[in-house]
Design a protein around this motif. Structure first.
Motif, PDB file in Angstrom:
ATOM      1  N   MET A   1      -4.823  -0.279   5.720  1.00 43.98           N
ATOM      2  CA  MET A   1      -4.562  -1.712   5.640  1.00 43.98           C
ATOM      3  C   MET A   1      -5.717  -2.488   6.265  1.00 43.98           C
ATOM      4  N   TYR A   2      -6.205  -2.029   7.402  1.00 46.27           N
ATOM      5  CA  TYR A   2      -7.325  -2.678   8.079  1.00 46.27           C
ATOM      6  C   TYR A   2      -8.584  -2.640   7.215  1.00 46.27           C
ATOM      7  N   LEU A   3      -8.891  -1.474   6.633  1.00 43.74           N
ATOM      8  CA  LEU A   3     -10.083  -1.349   5.799  1.00 43.74           C
ATOM      9  C   LEU A   3     -10.001  -2.250   4.573  1.00 43.74           C
ATOM     10  N   LEU A   4      -8.800  -2.337   3.986  1.00 45.43           N
ATOM     11  CA  LEU A   4      -8.629  -3.212   2.828  1.00 45.43           C
ATOM     12  C   LEU A   4      -8.812  -4.672   3.234  1.00 45.43           C
TER      13      LEU A   4
ATOM     14  N   LYS B   1      -0.310   5.674  11.617  1.00 43.10           N
ATOM     15  CA  LYS B   1      -1.701   5.413  11.985  1.00 43.10           C
ATOM     16  C   LYS B   1      -2.584   5.351  10.740  1.00 43.10           C
ATOM     17  N   GLN B   2      -2.404   6.303   9.856  1.00 40.98           N
ATOM     18  CA  GLN B   2      -3.230   6.394   8.655  1.00 40.98           C
ATOM     19  C   GLN B   2      -3.072   5.161   7.767  1.00 40.98           C
TER      20      GLN B   2
ATOM     21  N   LEU C   1       0.857  -1.179   0.000  1.00 42.07           N
ATOM     22  CA  LEU C   1       0.000   0.000   0.000  1.00 42.07           C
ATOM     23  C   LEU C   1       0.896   1.233   0.000  1.00 42.07           C
ATOM     24  N   HIS C   2       0.552   2.196  -0.843  1.00 44.04           N
ATOM     25  CA  HIS C   2       1.308   3.450  -0.903  1.00 44.04           C
ATOM     26  C   HIS C   2       0.357   4.631  -0.724  1.00 44.04           C
ATOM     27  N   ASP C   3       0.843   5.639  -0.012  1.00 40.71           N
ATOM     28  CA  ASP C   3       0.107   6.892   0.093  1.00 40.71           C
ATOM     29  C   ASP C   3       1.055   8.017  -0.324  1.00 40.71           C
ATOM     30  N   PHE C   4       0.562   8.969  -1.097  1.00 43.56           N
ATOM     31  CA  PHE C   4       1.390  10.056  -1.609  1.00 43.56           C
ATOM     32  C   PHE C   4       1.156  11.325  -0.798  1.00 43.56           C
ATOM     33  N   LYS C   5       2.258  12.002  -0.463  1.00 46.56           N
ATOM     34  CA  LYS C   5       2.180  13.233   0.306  1.00 46.56           C
ATOM     35  C   LYS C   5       3.019  14.328  -0.350  1.00 46.56           C
TER      36      LYS C   5
ATOM     37  N   ILE D   1      -3.551  -6.747  12.761  1.00 51.28           N
ATOM     38  CA  ILE D   1      -4.922  -6.340  12.483  1.00 51.28           C
ATOM     39  C   ILE D   1      -5.731  -6.131  13.765  1.00 51.28           C
ATOM     40  N   ASP D   2      -5.595  -7.028  14.735  1.00 55.09           N
ATOM     41  CA  ASP D   2      -6.391  -6.895  15.957  1.00 55.09           C
ATOM     42  C   ASP D   2      -6.004  -5.652  16.754  1.00 55.09           C
TER      43      ASP D   2
END
Length: 295
Positions: free
Chosen positions: A139-142, A133-134, A111-115, A189-190
């Motif tokens: 990852m959890y939502l996916l 955190k973000q 997973l990648h996020d761009f800033k 995940i937990d």
């Protein structure tokens, strides 16, 4: 629903106002990922108050939107490898948590996020905690919405708006490129779910407090982007401080222990401030903490 007025205090070209108003992003869920990990007070005031934002203060948000649009178009040329701008939503504690994942690489399973951010975010690392955190919530939502999409890694890809090549050659700690990938540690995940549940409870509680007409909790120092008061040991005739310390006691002790006899030293108090409150909070006019502290 509250309204957001885009102002133009610096009389910038009208096109920039139109660009700021043309935000086509549609939030998902009842609380977004970045909102969940941020101040409940700010979220609730924005939800209930008509407020203003000046176009001059939205420039980097505009850059970020443009960057994401370009990346999304590039991913459309290789849909087998990339899944971009994925809308994700899952209910936790009775609240739907939503977010838009920037990029999932089907080959690396990352997973990648761009800033679009400052080099100082890399040098000081002060944004890594919130980024961690973000990305872990994404990852959890996916995991919950697309359980067959395995995740093997997380990272932030930064585009450094104030990077300079000359500084990179002089300073060994300075980023070597205007684009830097920051690996983000993956949580279990937990544990991520437990963190989300705690944040949901906090937001619900603060909303109940607000609805009851009572005083909400003040934003934390981290949420206020607080700079603590510092004490600088100065010497007459010298432009820069000899030493900067956290407390007056430490500054006095430094002068007694390390100051040369006969030197005319004095202590300059550099008063701390809440950077976000003073310059970046759109709902400060409705905030009791801001009014009591700065007005």
């Amino acid at each position: 629903m509250p309204t957001v007025e885009i102002t133009n205090k610096r009389n910038l070209p009208q096109i920039m106002v139109d660009v700021a108003k043309n935000d086509t992003y549609t939030p998902t869920g009842e609380i977004g990922v970045t909102t969940l990990i941020d101040s409940p007070r700010i979220r609730i005031l924005k939800k209930n108050c008509d407020y203003k934002e000046d176009v001059s203060e939205l420039v980097w948000s505009i850059f970020g939107t443009a960057t994401h649009s370009i990346i999304e178009r590039a991913c459309e040329n290789n849909t087998e490898k990339y899944r971009s701008e994925m809308s994700l939503e899952w209910e936790v504690g009775g609240i739907k948590i939503g977010g838009t994942l920037d990029l999932y690489d089907t080959e690396s399973k990352k997973l990648h996020d761009f800033k679009v951010t400052s080099v100082w975010s890399i040098i000081f690392g002060d944004r890594v905690t919130s980024w961690t955190k973000q990305l872990n919530i994404y990852m959890y939502l996916l995991y919950k919405t697309n359980p067959t999409m395995e995740v093997k890694g997380l990272s932030i890809i930064t585009l450094l708006k104030d990077w300079t090549e000359s500084q990179s050659k002089r300073d060994g700690d300075y980023p070597k490129s205007a684009i830097e990938e920051i690996p983000i540690p993956m949580g279990k995940i937990d544990r991520v779910e437990k963190f989300i549940e705690e944040r949901v409870k906090l937001h619900i509680h603060e909303e109940e407090v607000y609805d009851a007409g009572e005083e909400m909790s003040i934003c934390t120092e981290e949420e206020r982007w607080s700079k603590p008061t510092k004490h600088a040991v100065r010497k007459e005739g010298r432009k820069t401080a000899i030493r900067v310390l956290d407390t007056l006691k430490e500054a006095d002790a430094w002068i007694l222990e390390k100051g040369d006899p006969g030197e005319k030293l004095y202590i300059e108090v550099r008063k701390g401030e809440d950077v976000r409150c003073l310059r970046y909070c759109p709902v400060k006019d409705f905030c009791s903490y801001y009014k009591n502290t700065y007005e």
